[in-house]
Design an enzyme around this catalytic site. Structure first.
Site, PDB file in Angstrom:
ATOM      1  N   LYS A 190       0.720  -1.028   0.047  1.00 39.00           N
ATOM      2  CA  LYS A 190      -0.131  -0.111  -0.200  1.00 39.00           C
ATOM      3  C   LYS A 190       0.921   1.207   0.036  1.00 39.00           C
ATOM      4  O   LYS A 190       1.713   1.286   1.120  1.00 39.00           O
ATOM      5  CB  LYS A 190      -1.010   0.021   1.354  1.00 39.00           C
ATOM      6  CG  LYS A 190      -1.769   1.435   1.593  1.00 39.00           C
ATOM      7  CD  LYS A 190      -2.664   1.065   2.438  1.00 39.00           C
ATOM      8  CE  LYS A 190      -3.259   2.384   3.170  1.00 39.00           C
ATOM      9  NZ  LYS A 190      -4.138   2.667   4.172  1.00 39.00           N
ATOM     10  N   ASP A 224      -2.415  10.113   3.930  1.00 35.74           N
ATOM     11  CA  ASP A 224      -3.979   9.834   4.125  1.00 35.74           C
ATOM     12  C   ASP A 224      -4.494  10.775   4.921  1.00 35.74           C
ATOM     13  O   ASP A 224      -4.685  10.567   6.241  1.00 35.74           O
ATOM     14  CB  ASP A 224      -4.009   8.459   4.700  1.00 35.74           C
ATOM     15  CG  ASP A 224      -5.673   7.797   4.829  1.00 35.74           C
ATOM     16  OD1 ASP A 224      -6.085   8.514   4.353  1.00 35.74           O
ATOM     17  OD2 ASP A 224      -5.645   6.876   5.585  1.00 35.74           O
ATOM     18  N   LYS A 251     -10.005  12.827   8.370  1.00 37.23           N
ATOM     19  CA  LYS A 251      -9.405  12.537   9.749  1.00 37.23           C
ATOM     20  C   LYS A 251      -9.426  13.547  10.662  1.00 37.23           C
ATOM     21  O   LYS A 251      -9.346  14.762  10.149  1.00 37.23           O
ATOM     22  CB  LYS A 251      -8.224  12.151   9.647  1.00 37.23           C
ATOM     23  CG  LYS A 251      -8.110  10.692   8.928  1.00 37.23           C
ATOM     24  CD  LYS A 251      -6.751   9.958   8.995  1.00 37.23           C
ATOM     25  CE  LYS A 251      -6.667   8.553   8.545  1.00 37.23           C
ATOM     26  NZ  LYS A 251      -7.485   7.373   8.891  1.00 37.23           N
ATOM     27  N   ASP A 298       1.553   6.135   5.673  1.00 35.81           N
ATOM     28  CA  ASP A 298       0.632   5.148   4.934  1.00 35.81           C
ATOM     29  C   ASP A 298       1.077   4.652   3.844  1.00 35.81           C
ATOM     30  O   ASP A 298       0.334   3.798   2.928  1.00 35.81           O
ATOM     31  CB  ASP A 298      -0.728   5.975   4.714  1.00 35.81           C
ATOM     32  CG  ASP A 298      -2.041   5.122   4.922  1.00 35.81           C
ATOM     33  OD1 ASP A 298      -1.786   3.981   5.739  1.00 35.81           O
ATOM     34  OD2 ASP A 298      -2.878   5.585   4.581  1.00 35.81           O
ATOM     35  N   ASP A 321     -11.993   7.243   3.815  1.00 35.60           N
ATOM     36  CA  ASP A 321     -11.117   6.931   4.634  1.00 35.60           C
ATOM     37  C   ASP A 321     -10.777   5.521   4.494  1.00 35.60           C
ATOM     38  O   ASP A 321      -9.578   5.122   4.935  1.00 35.60           O
ATOM     39  CB  ASP A 321     -11.201   7.568   5.791  1.00 35.60           C
ATOM     40  CG  ASP A 321      -9.891   7.605   6.689  1.00 35.60           C
ATOM     41  OD1 ASP A 321      -8.768   7.461   6.117  1.00 35.60           O
ATOM     42  OD2 ASP A 321     -10.014   7.822   7.851  1.00 35.60           O
ATOM     43  N   GLU A 345      -9.550   3.907   2.220  1.00 39.70           N
ATOM     44  CA  GLU A 345      -9.053   4.080   0.732  1.00 39.70           C
ATOM     45  C   GLU A 345      -8.013   2.939   0.539  1.00 39.70           C
ATOM     46  O   GLU A 345      -7.696   2.623  -0.624  1.00 39.70           O
ATOM     47  CB  GLU A 345      -8.194   5.401   0.588  1.00 39.70           C
ATOM     48  CG  GLU A 345      -6.929   5.527   1.064  1.00 39.70           C
ATOM     49  CD  GLU A 345      -6.910   5.126   2.590  1.00 39.70           C
ATOM     50  OE1 GLU A 345      -7.813   5.284   3.251  1.00 39.70           O
ATOM     51  OE2 GLU A 345      -5.638   5.045   2.931  1.00 39.70           O
ATOM     52  N   ARG A 350      -7.883  -0.298   0.870  1.00 33.11           N
ATOM     53  CA  ARG A 350      -8.290  -1.381   0.319  1.00 33.11           C
ATOM     54  C   ARG A 350      -8.949  -1.114  -1.196  1.00 33.11           C
ATOM     55  O   ARG A 350      -8.851  -1.763  -2.126  1.00 33.11           O
ATOM     56  CB  ARG A 350      -9.528  -2.024   1.247  1.00 33.11           C
ATOM     57  CG  ARG A 350     -10.742  -0.925   1.317  1.00 33.11           C
ATOM     58  CD  ARG A 350     -11.631  -1.494   2.446  1.00 33.11           C
ATOM     59  NE  ARG A 350     -11.202  -0.937   3.791  1.00 33.11           N
ATOM     60  CZ  ARG A 350     -11.887  -1.303   5.059  1.00 33.11           C
ATOM     61  NH1 ARG A 350     -12.895  -1.856   4.771  1.00 33.11           N
ATOM     62  NH2 ARG A 350     -11.092  -0.836   5.875  1.00 33.11           N
TER      63      ARG A 350
HETATM   64  N1  BES Z   1      -4.365   4.382   6.793  1.00 28.20           N
HETATM   65  C1  BES Z   1      -5.605   4.269   7.645  1.00 28.20           C
HETATM   66  C2  BES Z   1      -5.356   3.178   8.921  1.00 28.20           C
HETATM   67  C3  BES Z   1      -4.630   3.614  10.228  1.00 28.20           C
HETATM   68  C4  BES Z   1      -5.126   4.383  11.039  1.00 28.20           C
HETATM   69  C5  BES Z   1      -3.278   3.132  10.158  1.00 28.20           C
HETATM   70  C6  BES Z   1      -4.413   4.935  11.940  1.00 28.20           C
HETATM   71  C7  BES Z   1      -2.580   3.510  11.337  1.00 28.20           C
HETATM   72  C8  BES Z   1      -3.109   4.345  12.269  1.00 28.20           C
HETATM   73  C9  BES Z   1      -6.522   3.641   6.726  1.00 28.20           C
HETATM   74  O1  BES Z   1      -6.718   4.210   5.419  1.00 28.20           O
HETATM   75  C10 BES Z   1      -8.121   4.222   7.326  1.00 28.20           C
HETATM   76  O2  BES Z   1      -8.229   5.316   7.501  1.00 28.20           O
HETATM   77  N2  BES Z   1      -8.626   3.048   7.825  1.00 28.20           N
HETATM   78  C11 BES Z   1     -10.022   3.625   8.296  1.00 28.20           C
HETATM   79  C12 BES Z   1     -11.069   2.329   7.989  1.00 28.20           C
HETATM   80  C13 BES Z   1     -12.450   3.045   8.458  1.00 28.20           C
HETATM   81  C14 BES Z   1     -12.824   4.064   7.566  1.00 28.20           C
HETATM   82  C15 BES Z   1     -13.223   1.608   8.055  1.00 28.20           C
HETATM   83  C16 BES Z   1      -9.833   3.207   9.940  1.00 28.20           C
HETATM   84  O3  BES Z   1      -8.885   2.321  10.461  1.00 28.20           O
HETATM   85  O4  BES Z   1     -10.371   4.139  10.716  1.00 28.20           O
HETATM   86 ZN    ZN Z   2      -4.874   4.857   4.920  1.00 25.18          ZN
HETATM   87 MN    MN Z   3      -7.724   5.888   5.465  1.00 23.97          MN
END
Ligand code: BES
Ligand code: ZN
Ligand code: MN
Length: 497
Positions: free
Chosen positions: A265, A270, A277, A288, A347, A349, A351
């Site tokens: 990835k 992000d 966020k 990220d 968010d 993104e 996947r």
């Molecule tokens: N890059 C983030 C995941 C992440 C968050 C990694 C904090 C490390 C620390 C990912 O893209 C994301 O934002 N995931 C969301 C998914 C949710 C919207 C289903 C998350 O984990 O909040």
């Molecule tokens: Zn992310």
């Molecule tokens: Mn995200």
């Protein structure tokens, strides 16, 4: 810094090797770890032990003049605890040893330590020693005007029993390559998003391919469009930075051997997109792209070792930004696989870019595909910052893959924990309007993310590593860890053996 081995023989002994500092292990009962030490050395150490200035406990050190007849300029006693040393004590000892060496004006050091302590294995112990040196000397000050002074140690020589010379040498070569790859991944991870853009990652991959002779293709937006990667492109379109899709190939295995494909990835920042966020700690979303960095780091190690395997690296890379062109919640996009996706949260993104890369991977008829992603905050809730999440389907072929990865993870001190990818979670991704939604609600968030990816991996054996909690550290120790480069490299090495 340079590492080498010297094996103990008639020509090379602690009585003949010249060094700026001889670091030698001492157990808490006062005996030396090195059996070949001369009576003169043992006597001198006994005297030092008798003073009470060193008790041989793990973590203790004592710097002394080296005794008559020992050509080393200095002697550093390194406490190892009980004999044989425990793994925990050995790690403590090597860290203390490096800390004690740091202030010295010693460019050349000789390490005489028990070399098969970790896992009762020479490769693992040498890997531990080399990794400690790399980690302790790592500096993240490329962008500082005032840089910390670099370590004075130029050359570390491992003193090895002569019958173990060959395995020690090989272990050292592997350990250095893995650490170089890991360090490279750290460096990339720590760069800010205004420098480490998708184009920058592509340029780095190009540089790597030149240095090591990999084949490389860097696909730009037009080519990504012709591939119909509608899901990946939907994330990219919110940003002014153009996306890239990087394809790296190292094909040094048998021509008919199915390749391993790593997918990383590469979200260089992000922000969350329209599902923005919160501000606190958002800077850390420069990390990220650590999945992508781990693929590049693993390729560096592959190049250093010139592994005789077929390995392919795929990196979809772009930014996730809010803008007038960005994905909106509710948008429906068509992935390269033809499956449609309702984007309920912009968010989620990672996947969305990975699914198209996973479909692309089908064309290589891979032996296994492993994706590496800082995918979910939920994975941090589940496993914290200790183990990375390992997700696979639950059949025999995948049990075997999970097993081999778990084993390699243990050997590389880069632990993972297996999580279930069960059919029963899939319904959380149901959408009224598309083949699937891109989020599955709060319960089992890291598993439903894996279940989403799973729908794009049914043509091959596949594992997903969620490194959201392990790819970097927050707080005062903020910095990339380079994980899971050690695991991936170790897995390749064990696969080869
Ligand atoms: N890059 C983030 C995941 C992440 C968050 C990694 C904090 C490390 C620390 C990912 O893209 C994301 O934002 N995931 C969301 C998914 C949710 C919207 C289903 C998350 O984990 O909040
Ligand atoms: Zn992310
Ligand atoms: Mn995200």
């Amino acid at each position: 810094m340079d590492f080498s081995t010297k094996s103990a023989d008639k020509k090379n002994s602690l009585q003949t090797i010249k060094t700026d500092c001889l670091a030698i292990g001492i157990y808490s009962n006062g005996t030396l770890s090195d059996a070949t030490a001369s009576p003169a050395l043992q006597e001198a150490v006994a005297k030092l032990y008798a003073t009470g200035d060193i008790d041989g406990k793990a973590g203790s050190t004592l710097l002394a003049q080296s005794p008559e007849g020992i050509p080393a300029k200095r002697l550093l006693l390194v406490g190892l605890g009980t004999n044989p040393a425990t793994e925990k004590d050995f790690r403590k000892a090597i860290d203390a040893c490096i800390a004690a060496l740091k202030p010295l004006n010693a460019a050349n050091i000789l390490l005489a330590l028990p070399i098969d302590t970790i896992g009762n294995s020479i490769p693992q112990t040498i890997y531990t020693v080399v990794t400690s040196f790399y980690n302790k000397s790592y500096q993240s000050d490329v962008l500082k005007k005032n840089k910390a002074p670099a370590s004075k140690i130029r050359k570390a020589v491992l003193y090895i029993p002569s019958d173990k010379a060959a395995i020690a040498k090989k272990s050292l070569t592997n350990a250095i390559a893995i650490n170089k790859g890991r360090q490279y991944a750290k460096d990339l991870g720590n760069l800010p998003a205004n420098i480490c853009t998708p184009s920058y990652l592509a340029a780095q991959a190009k540089r790597l391919s030149k240095d090591y002779g990999f084949t490389i293709e860097i696909l730009e937006k037009k080519q990504i469009q012709s591939l119909k990667m509608g899901s990946f492109l939907s994330v990219a379109k919110g940003s002014d930075e153009p996306p890239r899709f990087i394809v790296l190939k190292h094909l040094k295995g048998k021509s008919k051997e199915a390749p391993v494909v790593f997918v990383g990835k590469g979200i260089t920042f992000d922000s969350g997109g329209i599902s923005l966020k919160p501000g606190a700690g958002m800077d850390e979303m420069k990390y990220d792209m650590c999945g992508a960095a781990s693929v590049l780091g693993t390729f560096k190690a592959i190049g250093e070792l010139d592994l005789k395997q077929n390995v392919i690296g795929l990196i979809p890379t772009c930014e996730n930004m809010p803008s007038g062109k960005a994905n909106r919640p509710g948008d429906i996009v068509t992935s390269m696989s033809g499956q449609t996706i309702e984007i309920l949260n912009t968010d989620a993104e990672g996947r969305l870019i990975l699914c198209d890369a996973l479909t692309f991977a089908e064309r290589f008829k891979p032996a296994a595909v492993i994706d590496i992603a800082t995918l979910t905050g939920a994975c941090i809730i589940a496993l914290g910052h200790v183990t990375s999440g390992l997700f696979t389907r639950m059949d025999d072929a995948h049990d075997a893959l999970a097993e081999s990865l778990s084993k390699a993870a243990k050997h590389a001190d880069d632990p993972v924990w297996r999580m279930p990818v069960e059919e029963a979670y899939q319904s959380q991704l149901d959408s009224n309007f598309a083949d699937m939604a891109n989020v599955g609600g709060r319960p089992a968030g890291s598993i439903t993310a894996a279940c989403f990816l799973e729908r794009f991996t049914r043509q091959y054996t596949w594992a997903h590593l969620d490194v959201a909690g392990t790819a970097w550290k927050s707080g005062t120790a903020k910095g990339a860890t380079g994980r899971p480069v050690p695991l991936l490299c170790q897995w390749l090495l064990e696969r080869q053996a």
